[in-house]
Design an enzyme around this catalytic site. Structure first.
Site, PDB file in Angstrom:
ATOM      1  N   ASP A   1     -30.306  18.014 -69.852  1.00 29.02           N
ATOM      2  CA  ASP A   1     -29.754  17.783 -68.830  1.00 29.02           C
ATOM      3  C   ASP A   1     -28.115  17.794 -68.776  1.00 29.02           C
ATOM      4  OD1 ASP A   1     -29.824  15.562 -66.448  1.00 29.02           O
ATOM      5  OD2 ASP A   1     -29.051  14.554 -67.630  1.00 29.02           O
TER       6      ASP A   1
ATOM      7  N   GLU B   1     -29.637  22.831 -68.000  1.00 27.44           N
ATOM      8  CA  GLU B   1     -28.583  22.178 -66.205  1.00 27.44           C
ATOM      9  C   GLU B   1     -27.651  22.533 -66.459  1.00 27.44           C
ATOM     10  OE1 GLU B   1     -28.621  18.713 -63.412  1.00 27.44           O
ATOM     11  OE2 GLU B   1     -28.308  18.524 -64.952  1.00 27.44           O
TER      12      GLU B   1
END
Length: 846
Positions: A515, A568
């Site tokens: 993330d 990401e």
């Protein structure tokens, strides 16, 4: 036994010594009555030895022999006269437990050589103060059993105890109560025996091992690797580990806290009072350690850390493998007993590289997918549901423990513990195992970019910035009110790299979606000028974060074959999925990820689809631009949770028009996505066209699929399409085999902006094509001519999103479509198709 002459001599020496001690005590303290001074006090071991001998008085030499015979660890007494004489001359003399350390040794001309100095067994005032205030770095040096002149001194710190007795074999010696929970005694033994403690409290008596008789549970190699930041299995040496140490069962506790003045262990086993459980510092490693016998699984604990200013903070274990259910915050002692059944899955998952294999992902939030279900209950439903829909993988939003459910798991406090909301770590393993046995891979969102400021967790863990950067400008995350990790610190980097390996090895996770990578890579991320400091080269790149990501990826791929890491990353950073040892134009080696989320495709395509069809002609490039950079990285096309929350609306609600047009546009868009180069990811609820945004409080609106609901067929039709998309996708290598190779894609027509039409060919490694055609206008286009290869005798429609079964209008091609020799779109042949409204067609060679 000692010959009579030696016995008398020793007794005479002790008599003179005791007299000197008595005089010194009377002179320096004046605290004891004359009668008490005259009588003195016998040590507990003298009393024990006297009872065993059946005599009222016994010489110190006899006491020594009695104690030695009683202790299991002591050698048997020599029987020869010479050996006995030697023992009498060399064995220590028992001293009263309240002996004055300032009193010198008694002298006696008949006693031979001068006796050793009198030793006070009680803990000195400095050590006593440090232990009581939790600032002692080496409690094992004063507590437990230690050889001193005159024997073995035993010391214990047991707050609230009425008495403490040393037990070893037949030996039973009660220690003197020194106050404040301290107990001590000097036993005339030649070496420290293996002993236990009998501790008596007001209402109970406990027999236990002495925690301060054990060696450290961490070896020199472990400490060296921790100091170097290279311990790839950090979870095996830090945290709480139930184990058998020196033949005794218990739990080894260890924690990294280099700035602490002292660390104590508090938990249910000591009523959260860590006074009696000080941990020892293992030198420059910054690690504190304590083996606690008799403590096992299920116990709650925290670390009582003394900061540099003397204040205390009670902290959860950063390495805890299990936690209490939030909002409770304690760590839980845990050992796994799960037996895996996914050997076949693990053996074959590395056969085909992920970027060359079918990869279709169903993203979900475990706690809200079916609210109220545990890990094991989810294992009864989730694998069957995902397998029925044909997805190859699930991606779980963060599973690691987090205090606030509204963060969806993205603000982690327990990096090594699956959230206790749904069960135990072994329960989570059961779920992963069930998915594997159903043929479904398991990806997990992993959050190494930042952590929350909760005062019981990582923030200023030992009183100073430790896991976060010491520079406040580098520590505070500007967007989320959290703290960023200090990726330049070896131990912090080790904590995170080992954590990535931990999830893959201990829980058989098949991939980590990392993330917020962009927030890690740039020093000026969400920061204004003056709020950040350039790197050593004057640039904005976070060199420490780059090195960390490279190390993490290299380590995970080396240790766990078949695992994939996914970034990401929302910028155009060069080489996200390039190998770490291959430098790019920027001079950096690749970050080493296997795949990267294509955030540009997601934003552009959703922007296009949100426009009314009549306006889409002006945004045509938003659907084609992705092919300009499609092969710069290995991409995943994500329609994730981020796109269906916070006012962004669900996917079907983003589509313009009436309800029929919204569903038709969604179906056409999903098929366009499945055919586009790259892997696919779809968030839960969107597979059946949920109209409402997702909420972690109640999850997907499953009632939309209730047959009693009037519009159930509309939602079921979209779900049936998703199932068929995955079925055809997995059976058609052209849609995934060359995802990262330009040879796998050719535009047929990419500039039909006025028609809102997109057509392209996908090829597999053998050159077999699949033709995808999307008509994103709400009108039927008859006899629409498209260029086609001349080596395909006929095309067969394998998927049509306008099929009546999906809720469409039923415009289809039931018969094979034959090419005509008329060239078009730069190709030698062409086909004429009837394009349904707001629909995508897939055709393969018949």
């Amino acid at each position: 036994m000692t010959p009579p002459k030696k016995k008398a001599t020793a007794k005479k020496a002790v008599t003179k010594k005791a007299a000197a001690d008595k005089a010194a005590r009377k002179k320096t303290t004046g605290k004891k009555a004359a009668a008490d001074e005259a009588a003195g006090r016998k040590t507990a071991v003298e009393q024990t030895a006297n009872k065993k001998a059946g005599a009222e008085e016994t010489s110190p030499a006899e006491v020594t022999e009695a104690a030695a015979a009683a202790a299991k660890a002591e050698p048997e007494a020599e029987t020869s006269a010479a050996a006995a004489e030697k023992a009498a001359a060399t064995k220590p003399v028992s001293l009263p437990v309240d002996a004055n350390p300032e009193a010198g040794p008694a002298q006696d001309s008949d006693a031979g050589p001068a006796q050793d100095a009198v030793v006070d067994p009680a803990i000195g005032p400095a050590d006593r103060e440090r232990l009581l205030h939790g600032t002692h770095h080496d409690p094992h040096s004063v507590l437990g059993a230690h050889p001193v002149p005159g024997g073995i001194v035993f010391r214990a710190l047991r707050p609230y105890a009425r008495s403490v007795t040393v037990l070893s074999g037949d030996l039973r010696a009660e220690l003197h109560d020194d106050g404040d929970g301290f107990f001590s005694g000097l036993l005339p033994l030649t070496k420290a025996p293996v002993h236990r403690l009998l501790v008596t409290y007001e209402s109970t008596t406990l027999e236990t091992e002495d925690a301060y008789r054990f060696l450290p549970t961490l070896g020199d190699l472990d400490l060296h690797l921790i100091g170097e930041g290279r311990h790839e299995q950090l979870w095996t040496v830090l945290g709480a580990r139930p184990t058998t140490h020196q033949g005794v069962s218990g739990t080894a506790f260890s924690v990294w806290a280099p700035n602490a003045r002292g660390v104590r262990l508090a938990g249910t086993f000591n009523f959260w009072d860590g006074t009696g459980y000080p941990m020892r510092s293992l030198g420059s490693s910054g690690v504190w350690e304590l083996f606690v016998p008799g403590i096992g699984e299920g116990e709650l604990y925290k670390f009582d850390i003394t900061r540099a200013d003397g204040s205390h903070t009670l902290r959860a274990d950063p390495m805890a493998r299990r936690t209490e259910v939030p909002p409770a915050t304690s760590s839980v002692v845990h050992a796994s007993h799960y037996e895996w059944g996914d050997e076949e899955w693990l053996a074959r998952r590395a056969e085909i590289p992920v970027h060359e294999a079918p990869f279709s992902v169903y993203e979900l939030h475990l706690a809200s997918w079916r609210p109220g279900l545990t890990y094991r209950q989810l294992a009864d439903q989730l694998p069957a549901y995902v397998r029925d829909l044909g997805f190859t993988h699930v991606e779980l939003m963060p599973v690691a423990e987090h205090p606030f459910g509204g963060s969806w798991g993205y603000q982690v406090t327990g990096f090594y513990a699956p959230t206790a909301r749904l069960g135990t770590p072994d329960d989570f393993k059961y779920l992963v195992d069930a998915l594997h046995r159903a043929g479904i891979g398991v990806l997990m969102d992993w959050v190494p970019a930042h952590f929350p400021r909760d005062e019981w967790a990582l923030a200023e863990f030992d009183g100073r910035p430790l896991y976060e950067h010491e520079d406040p400008l580098r520590a505070a995350h500007p967007d989320w009110g959290t703290l960023e990790f200090d990726f330049g610190r070896r131990e912090v980097r080790n904590f995170l790299v080992a954590n990535a390996a931990y999830w893959c090895e201990e829980f058989h996770i098949d991939g980590l979606r990392v993330d917020a990578v962009a927030s890690m890579l740039y020093l000026d991320y969400s920061r204004e000028p003056g709020q950040w400091t350039p790197n050593e080269h004057g640039g904005r790149e976070n060199l420490d974060a780059v090195a960390f990501l490279q190390e993490m990826n290299a380590t995970v791929y080396r240790r766990s074959p078949g695992v994939v890491t996914i970034a990401e990353e929302s910028t155009a950073w060069d080489g996200v999925t390039r190998a770490t040892h291959h430098a790019g134009p920027s001079g950096f080696g690749g970050l080493g990820f296997g795949l990267k989320w294509n955030m540009g495709w997601m934003h552009d395509s959703l922007e296009y689809m949100s426009h009314e069809p009549v306006h889409r002609r002006y945004h045509h490039h938003e659907m084609t631009f992705s092919m300009v950079y499609a092969y710069s990285e290995n991409y995943v096309l994500p329609l994730s949770h981020d796109e269906v929350v916070h006012g962004k609306r669900s996917l079907v609600s983003k589509m313009p028009g009436d309800w029929w047009q919204q569903r038709a546009a969604l179906r056409a868009y999903l098929a366009f996505m499945w055919a586009h180069p790259g892997k696919q990811l779809l968030f839960m609820g969107q597979e059946f066209a949920q109209g409402a945004e997702w909420s972690e409080a109640h999850g997907p609106d499953w009632w939309l699929l209730d047959p009693a609901y009037g519009a159930e067929a509309d939602h079921r039709g979209v779900r049936d399409l998703v199932r068929d998309l995955n079925t055809v996708y997995r059976a058609a290598p052209a849609l995934w085999q060359l995802d990262t190779d330009p040879a796998g894609f050719q535009w047929v027509v990419g500039d039909a902006a006025e028609d809102n039409v997109f057509a392209f060919l996908r090829y597999d490694a053998e050159g077999s094509p699949l033709l995808s055609v999307s008509n994103l206008s709400p009108v039927v286009r008859h006899d629409y001519r498209l260029g086609a290869p001349d080596d395909v005798p006929a095309w067969h429609e394998v998927l049509n999103t306008d099929a009546a079964g999906y809720g469409g209008s039923g415009v289809a091609h039931p018969d094979p479509v034959k090419p005509e020799p008329q060239g078009h779109h730069g190709r030698p042949a062409s086909v004429r198709l009837t394009l349904p409204p707001l629909a995508t067609l897939w055709l393969r060679p018949a």
